[in-house]
Scaffold this motif. Structure first.
Motif, PDB file in Angstrom:
ATOM      1  N   PHE A 105       0.837  -1.195   0.000  1.00 23.98           N
ATOM      2  CA  PHE A 105       0.000   0.000   0.000  1.00 23.98           C
ATOM      3  C   PHE A 105       0.877   1.253   0.000  1.00 23.98           C
ATOM      4  O   PHE A 105       1.856   1.334   0.754  1.00 23.98           O
ATOM      5  N   PHE A 106       0.511   2.204  -0.857  1.00 20.67           N
ATOM      6  CA  PHE A 106       1.296   3.430  -1.009  1.00 20.67           C
ATOM      7  C   PHE A 106       0.439   4.652  -0.696  1.00 20.67           C
ATOM      8  O   PHE A 106      -0.765   4.666  -0.943  1.00 20.67           O
ATOM      9  N   ARG A 121       4.992   6.833  -0.769  1.00 22.04           N
ATOM     10  CA  ARG A 121       5.665   6.138   0.331  1.00 22.04           C
ATOM     11  C   ARG A 121       4.933   4.839   0.652  1.00 22.04           C
ATOM     12  O   ARG A 121       3.701   4.769   0.584  1.00 22.04           O
ATOM     13  N   VAL A 122       5.686   3.820   1.013  1.00 22.20           N
ATOM     14  CA  VAL A 122       5.082   2.556   1.463  1.00 22.20           C
ATOM     15  C   VAL A 122       4.527   2.766   2.859  1.00 22.20           C
ATOM     16  O   VAL A 122       5.233   3.247   3.760  1.00 22.20           O
ATOM     17  N   ILE A 123       3.262   2.397   3.054  1.00 20.01           N
ATOM     18  CA  ILE A 123       2.663   2.580   4.381  1.00 20.01           C
ATOM     19  C   ILE A 123       2.136   1.270   4.978  1.00 20.01           C
ATOM     20  O   ILE A 123       1.674   1.242   6.123  1.00 20.01           O
ATOM     21  N   GLY A 124       2.192   0.171   4.218  1.00 16.08           N
ATOM     22  CA  GLY A 124       1.700  -1.094   4.764  1.00 16.08           C
ATOM     23  C   GLY A 124       1.783  -2.195   3.732  1.00 16.08           C
ATOM     24  O   GLY A 124       2.095  -1.963   2.562  1.00 16.08           O
ATOM     25  N   ALA A 125       1.511  -3.411   4.187  1.00 16.38           N
ATOM     26  CA  ALA A 125       1.552  -4.572   3.296  1.00 16.38           C
ATOM     27  C   ALA A 125       0.722  -5.691   3.894  1.00 16.38           C
ATOM     28  O   ALA A 125       0.561  -5.782   5.121  1.00 16.38           O
ATOM     29  N   MET A 174       5.996  -5.042  13.311  1.00 16.64           N
ATOM     30  CA  MET A 174       5.041  -4.800  12.219  1.00 16.64           C
ATOM     31  C   MET A 174       5.728  -4.068  11.069  1.00 16.64           C
ATOM     32  O   MET A 174       5.468  -4.355   9.895  1.00 16.64           O
ATOM     33  N   ALA A 175       6.616  -3.134  11.402  1.00 13.51           N
ATOM     34  CA  ALA A 175       7.373  -2.450  10.359  1.00 13.51           C
ATOM     35  C   ALA A 175       8.305  -3.420   9.640  1.00 13.51           C
ATOM     36  O   ALA A 175       8.446  -3.371   8.412  1.00 13.51           O
ATOM     37  N   ARG A 176       8.942  -4.312  10.392  1.00 13.48           N
ATOM     38  CA  ARG A 176       9.819  -5.302   9.773  1.00 13.48           C
ATOM     39  C   ARG A 176       9.033  -6.238   8.858  1.00 13.48           C
ATOM     40  O   ARG A 176       9.526  -6.665   7.814  1.00 13.48           O
ATOM     41  N   GLN A 177       7.794  -6.557   9.252  1.00 10.74           N
ATOM     42  CA  GLN A 177       6.976  -7.411   8.392  1.00 10.74           C
ATOM     43  C   GLN A 177       6.709  -6.724   7.056  1.00 10.74           C
ATOM     44  O   GLN A 177       6.813  -7.354   5.996  1.00 10.74           O
ATOM     45  N   ARG A 228      -0.564   2.214  10.074  1.00 17.70           N
ATOM     46  CA  ARG A 228       0.257   2.806   9.035  1.00 17.70           C
ATOM     47  C   ARG A 228       1.734   2.764   9.438  1.00 17.70           C
ATOM     48  O   ARG A 228       2.096   3.158  10.537  1.00 17.70           O
ATOM     49  N   GLN A 229       2.559   2.283   8.511  1.00 18.05           N
ATOM     50  CA  GLN A 229       4.001   2.190   8.753  1.00 18.05           C
ATOM     51  C   GLN A 229       4.708   2.990   7.653  1.00 18.05           C
ATOM     52  O   GLN A 229       5.166   2.420   6.659  1.00 18.05           O
TER      53      GLN A 229
END
Length: 417
Positions: A101-102, A106-110, A167-170, A200-201
């Motif tokens: 997800f962008f 910027r990447v904010i999640g997956a 969660m950010a590492r994931q 959101r990450q």
């Protein structure tokens, strides 16, 4: 959807002259049934069929295509970042679906359906929780209807700060797996369902791209010495009295000849790439060697033994000395105390193999706590005698190459204890 009939026959369909779609496999039929409803056909070239479900919140499909080489998605992600686009990049790889997800580039999640990339697995692989705790988290989450993240905090297995870091590492790991995929289909939409994000990450897309490229290049290089995360680093004789570089000391301390790359990572909170890089450097310095993965369980150990024994019997039968081999093995088996009770009811069969199920039952009454190591040692001794005896009775031309083949097959049973 873009056609893949030439590469994935399980998904094939046929459109007849009336426009009716016919699935040509069970998998294709299941896929179509799961999409029952009305669809809007989009304009597409003659060799592509593309449709969007009708009646849902409208969103635009910006881009779609196929991945056929590792890293092919780098250009797509670079375009998203440079254009400051928002939306969802979906990657379909066989039975695995990943979404990145962008927001403003910027990447904010997956999200991911790959079991090994779930948040619970990341927590376990980083050593934040034990396997038993992970099982309890999953059971409880299913029972109370909560997400894994909430349940992990409720059970007080992790604190919020540690969980958010994991969660950010994931998200990072799902991103790297996504851009490194070799064969898949991808779709870029302009929006996404916000409820699919647990948190959101915000991560720098450019930094993720640079790190992903570095990992892909370096990992190919590392694979020359460390083929996979199941392989086991073993301290070499040359390591006695030597001190590794400070940045390698933590990994080197875990190299006991039993722990795999993956196991070391769980103990020190690092993932495969980081540990692989350290083990590669240790191996290059001559401080460790890397052994093949250890087989786990009687079935896996017996499978390796059976592979060697059938190869030996095949060579002797072809040379006309099969009966002599079997007579010598029978004498050796009866003359060595442990093999009679170990092989009881398990064989050997005519081709020299053993019944793994019966053997496992015998091991339970014979071995101590480390039954895998004990069984591997016994079967290795028996197979090596068989190879020695075969070499003594085979003609020179038939014996040539047999030793090397058997040594390679039995390699995993020679793990240091």
């Amino acid at each position: 959807m873009p056609g893949e009939s030439n590469t994935d026959p399980d998904d094939d369909v046929r459109i007849d002259a009336t426009g009716t779609v016919h699935p040509l496999s069970v998998r294709a039929s299941q896929s179509l049934r799961a999409r029952a409803g009305e669809w809007d056909l989009l304009e597409s070239p003659p060799d592509v069929v593309l449709a969007m479900r009708r009646g849902q919140a409208p969103r635009t499909l910006r881009l779609a295509g196929q991945v056929r080489t590792p890293g092919a998605l780098y250009d797509v992600v670079t375009m998203i970042e440079q254009g400051s686009y928002g939306g969802e990049l979906v990657l379909l790889e066989k039975d695995t679906e990943r979404s990145i997800f962008f927001e403003r580039g910027r990447v904010i999640g997956a999200t991911t359906t790959a079991t090994g990339e779930s948040l619970g697995e990341i927590l376990w692989r980083f050593g934040a929780i034990t396997r038993d705790q992970l099982d309890e988290i999953v059971r409880t989450a299913e029972t109370v209807g909560k997400r894994v993240a909430e349940t992990a905090i409720d059970l007080e297995f992790v604190d919020p700060d540690e969980l958010f870091k994991m969660m950010a590492r994931q998200v990072e790991e799902v991103f790297y797996r996504t851009v490194h995929v070799e064969r898949a289909s991808f779709y870029l939409f302009d929006t996404f369902d916000d409820s699919r994000l647990t948190r959101r990450q915000p991560l720098s897309t450019s930094q993720l791209l640079m790190e992903g490229a570095r990992r892909m290049d370096e990992l190919r290089f590392f694979r020359e010495k460390v083929p996979g995360d199941a392989w086991v680093p073993v301290r070499s004789a040359a390591a006695a009295g030597k001190t590794p570089a400070p940045e390698l000391a933590e990994v080197f301390a875990q190299c006991d000849g039993r722990r795999s790359v993956a196991e070391i990572g769980r103990r020190i909170g690092q993932l495969e790439f980081e540990v692989t890089r350290a083990v590669f450097q240790l191996a290059s310095a001559g401080l460790v060697t890397v052994a093949q993965p250890r087989p786990e369980g009687a079935s896996a150990i017996t499978l390796i033994y059976n592979g060697a024994m059938t190869e030996i019997h095949r060579a002797c039968d072809a040379a006309g000395v099969g009966q002599e081999l079997r007579s010598g093995l029978a004498e050796f088996t009866m003359g060595t105390g442990v093999f009679m009770p170990l092989f009881n009811g398990a064989g050997p069969m005519q081709d020299g193999s053993l019944d793994a199920g019966r053997l496992a039952g015998n091991v339970a009454s014979l071995a101590g706590d480390d039954s895998d190591t004990w069984l591997a040692q016994q079967l290795l001794e028996h197979a090596e005698f068989a190879a020695f005896h075969a070499r003594s009775i085979l003609p020179r031309e038939a014996e040539a190459g047999l030793s090397a083949r058997i040594a390679e097959i039995l390699g995993p049973l020679r793990q240091p204890s």
